[in-house]
Scaffold this motif. Structure first.
Motif, PDB file in Angstrom:
ATOM      1  N   LEU A   1      15.312  12.702  15.023  1.00 51.25           N
ATOM      2  CA  LEU A   1      13.928  12.996  15.834  1.00 51.25           C
ATOM      3  C   LEU A   1      14.213  13.023  17.016  1.00 51.25           C
ATOM      4  O   LEU A   1      14.481  12.236  17.843  1.00 51.25           O
TER       5      LEU A   1
ATOM      6  N   ILE B   1       2.945   5.400  19.186  1.00 54.84           N
ATOM      7  CA  ILE B   1       2.465   4.600  17.791  1.00 54.84           C
ATOM      8  C   ILE B   1       2.217   3.442  18.332  1.00 54.84           C
ATOM      9  O   ILE B   1       1.036   2.894  17.841  1.00 54.84           O
ATOM     10  N   GLN B   2       2.820   2.636  19.091  1.00 53.37           N
ATOM     11  CA  GLN B   2       2.525   1.361  19.504  1.00 53.37           C
ATOM     12  C   GLN B   2       1.390   1.340  20.323  1.00 53.37           C
ATOM     13  O   GLN B   2       0.640   0.383  20.259  1.00 53.37           O
TER      14      GLN B   2
ATOM     15  N   PHE C   1       5.934  -3.782  12.662  1.00 53.17           N
ATOM     16  CA  PHE C   1       5.780  -2.269  12.254  1.00 53.17           C
ATOM     17  C   PHE C   1       6.750  -1.223  12.879  1.00 53.17           C
ATOM     18  O   PHE C   1       7.096  -0.305  12.471  1.00 53.17           O
TER      19      PHE C   1
ATOM     20  N   THR D   1     -11.603   6.060   9.073  1.00 54.23           N
ATOM     21  CA  THR D   1     -11.955   4.697   9.033  1.00 54.23           C
ATOM     22  C   THR D   1     -11.179   3.720   8.639  1.00 54.23           C
ATOM     23  O   THR D   1     -10.055   3.910   8.069  1.00 54.23           O
ATOM     24  N   TYR D   2     -11.235   2.616   9.117  1.00 60.56           N
ATOM     25  CA  TYR D   2     -10.604   1.254   8.740  1.00 60.56           C
ATOM     26  C   TYR D   2     -11.321   0.415   8.545  1.00 60.56           C
ATOM     27  O   TYR D   2     -12.334   0.056   9.271  1.00 60.56           O
TER      28      TYR D   2
ATOM     29  N   PHE E   1       8.160   8.571  20.516  1.00 61.02           N
ATOM     30  CA  PHE E   1       7.598   8.489  19.126  1.00 61.02           C
ATOM     31  C   PHE E   1       6.944   7.146  18.989  1.00 61.02           C
ATOM     32  O   PHE E   1       5.886   7.003  18.484  1.00 61.02           O
ATOM     33  N   ASN E   2       8.190   6.130  18.876  1.00 67.73           N
ATOM     34  CA  ASN E   2       7.700   5.012  18.680  1.00 67.73           C
ATOM     35  C   ASN E   2       6.415   4.320  19.774  1.00 67.73           C
ATOM     36  O   ASN E   2       5.806   3.685  19.285  1.00 67.73           O
TER      37      ASN E   2
ATOM     38  N   GLN F   1      -1.126   3.531  20.233  1.00 66.69           N
ATOM     39  CA  GLN F   1      -2.201   3.588  19.329  1.00 66.69           C
ATOM     40  C   GLN F   1      -2.792   2.262  18.681  1.00 66.69           C
ATOM     41  O   GLN F   1      -3.848   1.921  18.300  1.00 66.69           O
ATOM     42  N   ILE F   2      -1.685   1.668  18.053  1.00 65.27           N
ATOM     43  CA  ILE F   2      -1.838   0.461  17.641  1.00 65.27           C
ATOM     44  C   ILE F   2      -2.590  -0.684  18.517  1.00 65.27           C
ATOM     45  O   ILE F   2      -3.525  -1.498  18.097  1.00 65.27           O
TER      46      ILE F   2
ATOM     47  N   ASP G   1      -5.907   0.404  18.665  1.00 64.89           N
ATOM     48  CA  ASP G   1      -6.637  -0.041  17.295  1.00 64.89           C
ATOM     49  C   ASP G   1      -7.121  -1.718  17.628  1.00 64.89           C
ATOM     50  O   ASP G   1      -8.211  -2.055  17.185  1.00 64.89           O
TER      51      ASP G   1
ATOM     52  N   VAL H   1       8.850   1.645  11.692  1.00 60.14           N
ATOM     53  CA  VAL H   1       8.988   3.093  12.242  1.00 60.14           C
ATOM     54  C   VAL H   1      10.302   3.667  12.482  1.00 60.14           C
ATOM     55  O   VAL H   1      11.010   4.692  12.035  1.00 60.14           O
TER      56      VAL H   1
ATOM     57  N   PHE I   1       2.491   7.653  10.235  1.00 59.44           N
ATOM     58  CA  PHE I   1       2.897   6.252  10.433  1.00 59.44           C
ATOM     59  C   PHE I   1       1.472   5.609  11.032  1.00 59.44           C
ATOM     60  O   PHE I   1       1.332   4.257  10.862  1.00 59.44           O
ATOM     61  N   ILE I   2       0.765   6.398  11.797  1.00 54.23           N
ATOM     62  CA  ILE I   2      -0.324   5.695  12.358  1.00 54.23           C
ATOM     63  C   ILE I   2      -1.399   5.543  11.138  1.00 54.23           C
ATOM     64  O   ILE I   2      -2.055   4.208  11.122  1.00 54.23           O
TER      65      ILE I   2
ATOM     66  N   ALA J   1       4.477  13.580  11.554  1.00 59.36           N
ATOM     67  CA  ALA J   1       5.326  12.248  11.232  1.00 59.36           C
ATOM     68  C   ALA J   1       4.595  11.020  11.976  1.00 59.36           C
ATOM     69  O   ALA J   1       4.427   9.861  11.411  1.00 59.36           O
ATOM     70  N   GLN J   2       4.297  11.146  13.129  1.00 54.28           N
ATOM     71  CA  GLN J   2       3.590  10.095  13.853  1.00 54.28           C
ATOM     72  C   GLN J   2       2.350   9.803  13.170  1.00 54.28           C
ATOM     73  O   GLN J   2       1.817   8.639  13.096  1.00 54.28           O
ATOM     74  N   GLU J   3       1.508  10.851  12.997  1.00 51.25           N
ATOM     75  CA  GLU J   3       0.215  10.714  12.313  1.00 51.25           C
ATOM     76  C   GLU J   3       0.275  10.000  11.024  1.00 51.25           C
ATOM     77  O   GLU J   3      -0.469   8.852  10.626  1.00 51.25           O
TER      78      GLU J   3
ATOM     79  N   TRP K   1       0.017   2.511   9.232  1.00 52.00           N
ATOM     80  CA  TRP K   1      -0.581   1.177   9.987  1.00 52.00           C
ATOM     81  C   TRP K   1      -2.119   0.615   9.655  1.00 52.00           C
ATOM     82  O   TRP K   1      -2.234  -0.307   9.236  1.00 52.00           O
ATOM     83  N   ARG K   2      -2.899   1.475   9.928  1.00 52.14           N
ATOM     84  CA  ARG K   2      -4.271   1.410   9.368  1.00 52.14           C
ATOM     85  C   ARG K   2      -4.510   1.085   8.024  1.00 52.14           C
ATOM     86  O   ARG K   2      -5.517   0.609   7.653  1.00 52.14           O
TER      87      ARG K   2
END
Lengths: 202, 215
Positions: free
Chosen positions: B59, B69-70, A30, B144-145, B65-66, B72-73, B76, A34, A63-64, A59-61, A67-68
């Motif tokens: 960017l 995200i990682q 992933f 939600t997920y 940025f990456n 947050q993943i 999760d 990104v 991608f998150i 943009a970050q939101e 992912w979900r």
């Protein structure tokens, strides 16, 4: 920082492979998606909100959220179209909230000036004198684009700059093909009015 | 005003005419100088945009940025793991199971400040469709997920306040209605046995906070 063989391979991996791996829980795959699309997604958000920090966050939101929601991605559209749609929705929600909170305008015809640093990104390499001319032209084009409503701006950029078909634009903007055509028509009319001398004298 | 010719012209420029329509329209173009001029103008406009505008922008702080995200993943995935562990421990897969996971206490403690979830009834293991969220406090986002393995829908609340140190939740009780299993009241207790928060759904399945202790 060391680069693992898998991340090297990911540079050339097809979107569909990376998506499949990401759907199986591979966060590194992933991450490659990104990296591949962050500039475009950020650019799209930026064109809509015209603010670097907000565009970065949106943009970050996007991608998150992607992912979900990966499990729901069936591959009917390209990942590129899909992530654009998510980014577009997130950005529109944000713009609506701002409108409700009265913190910003959401007018059909924006008359506001261009924010500092908001010029378009010049394409390609140019000689210094050409570069200056192109920067001036780029600023002028950006000012014209900024006068369009967010809907019209998005439609024309997706069509003319990104080359998406009507159907793809309709998917991204979650609207009908007729609406897409109408938005393109009015965006072109407005840009013709504002930029005619620029392209006729070019 | 948009005319049929305008529509055809736009579709021709955008490569959206069918194989039958295209020669017909090109014959029209040949015979109509004004239409030809308009086509030329729009084509030049498109060229100008393509030559000078790029959707992609550099960017700032791309690595950061990456990495965010990682992070947050990873968060999760940790939450998923906890949900799976809870499910495996036999707490069931009903929509209330999320309340029994330790991680949700942070959300529950701060639920005073956020909209609570509305979970329509779902069969165990099925994804619960949440049609809308309401978060009365700005800055808090709910999403939600669905975790297929755990058979549970996970509620994620971003932007919650930190849990006050005197609000340690040590007990939880879920009381189901005798007439409708989907109607339930959830009570959170502190270490003194005091009620921190009572959450319920009303008859229209709207969430409501019934009360909390005055700490």
């Amino acid at each position: 920082m060391s680069i693992s063989p898998s991340s090297l391979n990911d540079v050339d991996a097809a979107d569909s492979d990376l998506v499949r791996r990401a759907q199986a829980g591979d966060a590194r795959a992933f991450d490659s998606l990104v990296t591949r699309y962050r500039g475009k997604v950020y650019g799209m958000c930026y064109h809509l909100v015209q603010n670097e920090q907000d565009a970065w966050d949106l943009a970050q939101e996007a991608f998150i959220k992607a992912w979900r929601a990966l499990a729901s991605f069936k591959g009917d559209a390209s990942f590129y179209t899909w992530i654009y749609r998510i980014a577009h929705n997130s950005t529109y929600d944000w713009l609506r909230k701002r409108k409700i909170e009265g913190a910003g305008e959401f007018d059909d015809e924006r008359q506001a000036g261009v924010a500092a640093g908001a010029e378009t990104v010049p394409k390609g390499e140019h000689r210094p004198d050409e570069a200056l001319k192109n920067r001036e032209l780029g600023t002028r084009i950006q000012q014209a684009i900024d006068q369009l409503s967010p809907d019209h701006r998005t439609a024309i950029l997706l069509r003319e700059v990104e080359g998406f078909s009507y159907e793809e634009i309709a998917q991204i903007m979650e609207s009908s093909m007729g609406t897409v055509m109408s938005r393109l028509f009015y965006a072109r009319k407005k840009l013709q009015e504002l930029l005619k001398d620029a392209y006729e004298n070019a | 005003m948009k005319t049929p010719d305008d529509q055809l012209l736009a579709r021709w420029l955008d490569g959206e005419l069918s194989a039958d329509e295209r020669p017909r329209f090109e014959a029209m173009l040949e015979a109509d100088p004004a239409l030809r001029e308009e086509a030329n103008s729009l084509r030049q406009l498109g060229n100008l945009l393509r030559a000078n505008v790029d959707m992609e922008r550099p960017l700032p702080n791309a690595d950061f940025f990456n990495s965010q995200i990682q992070e947050q993943i990873a968060a999760d995935q940790r939450a998923d793991q906890r949900v799976k562990s809870t499910a495996a421990a036999g707490t069931g897969t009903s929509w209330l199971s999320w309340l029994r996971s330790p991680w949700i206490f942070a959300g529950a403690a701060a639920a005073l400040a956020v909209g609570m979830l509305v979970m329509p009834s779902a069969q165990p293991g099925e994804e619960t469709k949440v049609l809308s969220f309401y978060t009365p406090k700005s800055g808090i986002e709910a999403s939600t997920y669905h975790n297929k393995d755990a058979g549970a829908t996970v509620l994620v609340l971003n932007g919650l306040e930190a849990i006050p140190s005197d609000r340690d939740i040590v007990g939880i009780n879920v009381h189901h209605s005798e007439t409708d299993a989907q109607v339930a009241t959830t009570t959170l207790y502190d270490d003194q046995g005091g009620v921190l928060l009572v959450m319920a759904k009303d008859s229209a399945s709207k969430p409501m906070v019934l009360g909390r202790s005055a700490h």
